[in-house]
Motif scaffolding. Structure first.
Motif, PDB file in Angstrom:
ATOM      1  N   VAL A  27     -92.713 -11.320 -51.725  1.00 35.83           N
ATOM      2  CA  VAL A  27     -91.527 -12.076 -52.144  1.00 35.83           C
ATOM      3  C   VAL A  27     -91.337 -11.980 -53.656  1.00 35.83           C
ATOM      4  O   VAL A  27     -90.234 -11.729 -54.142  1.00 35.83           O
ATOM      5  CB  VAL A  27     -91.642 -13.554 -51.690  1.00 35.83           C
ATOM      6  CG1 VAL A  27     -90.606 -14.431 -52.370  1.00 35.83           C
ATOM      7  CG2 VAL A  27     -91.506 -13.645 -50.178  1.00 35.83           C
ATOM      8  N   VAL A  28     -92.414 -12.170 -54.408  1.00 37.13           N
ATOM      9  CA  VAL A  28     -92.325 -12.077 -55.873  1.00 37.13           C
ATOM     10  C   VAL A  28     -91.929 -10.662 -56.291  1.00 37.13           C
ATOM     11  O   VAL A  28     -91.054 -10.472 -57.146  1.00 37.13           O
ATOM     12  CB  VAL A  28     -93.665 -12.498 -56.520  1.00 37.13           C
ATOM     13  CG1 VAL A  28     -93.690 -12.178 -57.999  1.00 37.13           C
ATOM     14  CG2 VAL A  28     -93.918 -13.978 -56.293  1.00 37.13           C
ATOM     15  N   GLU A  29     -92.572  -9.665 -55.668  1.00 38.63           N
ATOM     16  CA  GLU A  29     -92.234  -8.275 -55.973  1.00 38.63           C
ATOM     17  C   GLU A  29     -90.769  -7.984 -55.639  1.00 38.63           C
ATOM     18  O   GLU A  29     -90.058  -7.337 -56.411  1.00 38.63           O
ATOM     19  CB  GLU A  29     -93.143  -7.331 -55.189  1.00 38.63           C
ATOM     20  CG  GLU A  29     -92.851  -5.871 -55.447  1.00 38.63           C
ATOM     21  CD  GLU A  29     -93.695  -4.946 -54.595  1.00 38.63           C
ATOM     22  OE1 GLU A  29     -93.837  -3.781 -54.987  1.00 38.63           O
ATOM     23  OE2 GLU A  29     -94.211  -5.383 -53.543  1.00 38.63           O
ATOM     24  N   GLY A  30     -90.306  -8.487 -54.505  1.00 40.82           N
ATOM     25  CA  GLY A  30     -88.920  -8.263 -54.099  1.00 40.82           C
ATOM     26  C   GLY A  30     -87.932  -8.893 -55.060  1.00 40.82           C
ATOM     27  O   GLY A  30     -86.910  -8.291 -55.407  1.00 40.82           O
ATOM     28  N   PHE A  34     -85.490  -6.599 -57.148  1.00 35.82           N
ATOM     29  CA  PHE A  34     -84.059  -6.714 -56.877  1.00 35.82           C
ATOM     30  C   PHE A  34     -83.256  -6.854 -58.169  1.00 35.82           C
ATOM     31  O   PHE A  34     -82.179  -6.278 -58.311  1.00 35.82           O
ATOM     32  CB  PHE A  34     -83.784  -7.903 -55.953  1.00 35.82           C
ATOM     33  CG  PHE A  34     -82.340  -8.043 -55.586  1.00 35.82           C
ATOM     34  CD1 PHE A  34     -81.767  -7.168 -54.669  1.00 35.82           C
ATOM     35  CD2 PHE A  34     -81.542  -9.016 -56.160  1.00 35.82           C
ATOM     36  CE1 PHE A  34     -80.434  -7.278 -54.319  1.00 35.82           C
ATOM     37  CE2 PHE A  34     -80.205  -9.134 -55.825  1.00 35.82           C
ATOM     38  CZ  PHE A  34     -79.648  -8.256 -54.907  1.00 35.82           C
ATOM     39  N   SER A  35     -83.803  -7.599 -59.128  1.00 37.07           N
ATOM     40  CA  SER A  35     -83.067  -7.803 -60.380  1.00 37.07           C
ATOM     41  C   SER A  35     -82.970  -6.524 -61.203  1.00 37.07           C
ATOM     42  O   SER A  35     -82.049  -6.361 -61.987  1.00 37.07           O
ATOM     43  CB  SER A  35     -83.727  -8.913 -61.199  1.00 37.07           C
ATOM     44  OG  SER A  35     -85.011  -8.505 -61.630  1.00 37.07           O
ATOM     45  N   ARG A  36     -83.903  -5.603 -61.020  1.00 31.97           N
ATOM     46  CA  ARG A  36     -83.897  -4.365 -61.818  1.00 31.97           C
ATOM     47  C   ARG A  36     -83.446  -3.132 -61.046  1.00 31.97           C
ATOM     48  O   ARG A  36     -82.838  -2.239 -61.603  1.00 31.97           O
ATOM     49  CB  ARG A  36     -85.281  -4.110 -62.379  1.00 31.97           C
ATOM     50  CG  ARG A  36     -85.731  -5.190 -63.327  1.00 31.97           C
ATOM     51  CD  ARG A  36     -86.688  -4.610 -64.305  1.00 31.97           C
ATOM     52  NE  ARG A  36     -87.120  -5.669 -65.195  1.00 31.97           N
ATOM     53  CZ  ARG A  36     -87.063  -5.569 -66.487  1.00 31.97           C
ATOM     54  NH1 ARG A  36     -86.606  -4.485 -67.036  1.00 31.97           N
ATOM     55  NH2 ARG A  36     -87.476  -6.549 -67.245  1.00 31.97           N
ATOM     56  N   CYS A  43     -85.716  -2.561 -51.586  1.00 30.25           N
ATOM     57  CA  CYS A  43     -86.127  -2.362 -50.184  1.00 30.25           C
ATOM     58  C   CYS A  43     -87.114  -1.200 -50.063  1.00 30.25           C
ATOM     59  O   CYS A  43     -88.088  -1.287 -49.313  1.00 30.25           O
ATOM     60  CB  CYS A  43     -84.912  -2.122 -49.297  1.00 30.25           C
ATOM     61  SG  CYS A  43     -83.944  -3.601 -49.001  1.00 30.25           S
ATOM     62  N   SER A  44     -86.878  -0.130 -50.809  1.00 35.41           N
ATOM     63  CA  SER A  44     -87.801   1.011 -50.797  1.00 35.41           C
ATOM     64  C   SER A  44     -89.161   0.603 -51.345  1.00 35.41           C
ATOM     65  O   SER A  44     -90.206   0.959 -50.784  1.00 35.41           O
ATOM     66  CB  SER A  44     -87.242   2.155 -51.631  1.00 35.41           C
ATOM     67  OG  SER A  44     -86.025   2.605 -51.108  1.00 35.41           O
ATOM     68  N   LEU A  45     -89.154  -0.140 -52.449  1.00 31.82           N
ATOM     69  CA  LEU A  45     -90.403  -0.583 -53.060  1.00 31.82           C
ATOM     70  C   LEU A  45     -91.166  -1.523 -52.127  1.00 31.82           C
ATOM     71  O   LEU A  45     -92.376  -1.366 -51.930  1.00 31.82           O
ATOM     72  CB  LEU A  45     -90.131  -1.261 -54.403  1.00 31.82           C
ATOM     73  CG  LEU A  45     -91.342  -1.663 -55.215  1.00 31.82           C
ATOM     74  CD1 LEU A  45     -92.120  -0.415 -55.637  1.00 31.82           C
ATOM     75  CD2 LEU A  45     -90.925  -2.440 -56.441  1.00 31.82           C
ATOM     76  N   LEU A  46     -90.475  -2.487 -51.533  1.00 28.28           N
ATOM     77  CA  LEU A  46     -91.121  -3.421 -50.607  1.00 28.28           C
ATOM     78  C   LEU A  46     -91.642  -2.707 -49.361  1.00 28.28           C
ATOM     79  O   LEU A  46     -92.732  -3.007 -48.876  1.00 28.28           O
ATOM     80  CB  LEU A  46     -90.155  -4.527 -50.200  1.00 28.28           C
ATOM     81  CG  LEU A  46     -89.880  -5.592 -51.255  1.00 28.28           C
ATOM     82  CD1 LEU A  46     -88.800  -6.543 -50.768  1.00 28.28           C
ATOM     83  CD2 LEU A  46     -91.138  -6.343 -51.590  1.00 28.28           C
TER      84      LEU A  46
END
Length: 186
Positions: A27-30, A34-36, A43-46
């Motif tokens: 959640v924190v990573e998302g 998302f902001s950057r 979505c790809s990163l998560l």
């Protein structure tokens, strides 16, 4: 003697707090991604992070060590494992590793060519305690002593650990940055 088998799925049991911490991390990573990166990038990163975490958990649960007449078989989670015959095993010991998370004891073998291999699922740690670790390790030693000649057993020379701690990396980077800045100013 009976053949011994130590399986990761019997030892490493992810609990709800582990999954909650992973979910919170996602959640924190998302939110930060998302902001950057936007929707597609986040979505790809998560997805990549979830895939790597799932792969790590699956490999840990599928790892195993088997001890029998042919030698010690080690499987890291993929394939059928690799058999290390008794004639190749020169020493068996316990490696103790201390970190901020506690102490980990891991059984390992030293091969004739000097390579060392940890035995999956034959470990004791604060996170995954094994009250029978010493008994299981002694059973592996008994197999080794029964299956090898005393002349073939030799303790390997001690090695200096080649670990770069965060403190060492910070010190080296600090010195390098200082040298670059001082030389760049002149």
């Amino acid at each position: 003697m009976n053949e011994l088998c130590f399986r990761g799925r019997d030892r490493y049991r992810p609990s709800w707090p582990h999954f909650a911490a992973l979910g919170l991390g996602l959640v924190v990573e998302g939110a930060l991604a998302f902001s950057r990166l936007g929707v597609v990038g986040s979505c790809s990163l998560l997805g990549g992070t979830a895939l790597l975490a799932g792969l790590g958990i699956a490999l840990g649960l599928r790892s195993w060590t088997s001890v029998g007449p042919a030698g010690i078989t080690i499987c890291r989670g993929l394939g059928r494992g690799r058999v290390h015959p008794w004639r190749e095993i020169r020493w068996i010991d316990v490696r103790e590793t201390k970190s901020q998370y506690g102490t980990v004891l891991a059984a390992r073998i030293t091969l004739a060519d000097g390579r060392r291999r940890s035995l999956p699922a034959l470990q004791h740690s604060t996170r995954y305690p094994d009250p029978d670790f010493q008994v299981d390790f002694q059973r592996v030693l008994n197999w080794w002593e029964t299956s090898t000649d005393a002349a073939a057993r030799s303790r390997p020379p001690e090695r200096a650990r080649k670990q770069a701690t965060p403190q060492t990396i910070g010190l080296v980077l600090g010195v390098l940055i200082t040298v670059i800045v001082v030389l760049g100013v002149r």
